[in-house]
Design a protein around this motif. Structure first.
Motif: not given
Length: 125
Positions: A84, A89-90, A93-94, A104-105, A108
């Motif tokens: 992450a 990213v956080s 979120y991961l 995921a975007r 990302v």
């Protein structure tokens, strides 16, 4: 094989007329050639190391992982926190992406693939 017939359109363009069976045979031969070429390219990518194969001993781990991302992170011996951080990213979120709870975007995914040294396609279920 019947002799092809050459005709000329009113604009002067020459066209070749062949029986349907011969056309189908040519089409099939063309598709076979394309398939063989694609297979050859895949083998070359594997031989060059561009594509990483999953050893038989790790197939069960791949299939048991909740997502390909979870498998590749563990295969690379990375923690969620370190991956992450590397991707920006956080960890939460991961974790949700790995569990399949969030998508995921694309940016990302691209960054994850780069860090994990895989293609984006290899991270998609």
């Amino acid at each position: 094989m019947n002799k092809p017939q050459i005709i000329q359109t009113p604009s002067g363009e020459e066209m070749v007329v062949i029986p349907r069976a011969e056309y189908d045979a040519l089409l099939e031969a063309s598709e076979d050639f394309e398939d063989a070429h694609a297979a050859e390219q895949s083998m070359a990518r594997i031989a060059s190391g561009e594509v990483e194969l999953i050893p038989e001993a790790q197939v069960d781990a791949y299939l048991d992982a909740p997502t390909p991302l979870a498998f590749w992170r563990k295969k690379r011996a990375l923690t969620q926190a370190s991956l992450a951080r590397d991707v920006g990213v956080s960890q939460a979120y991961l974790s949700e992406i790995e569990a399949g709870k969030k998508e995921a975007r694309i940016g990302v995914l691209r960054d994850l693939a780069k860090v994990l040294k895989v293609t984006v396609g290899e991270l998609l279920a």
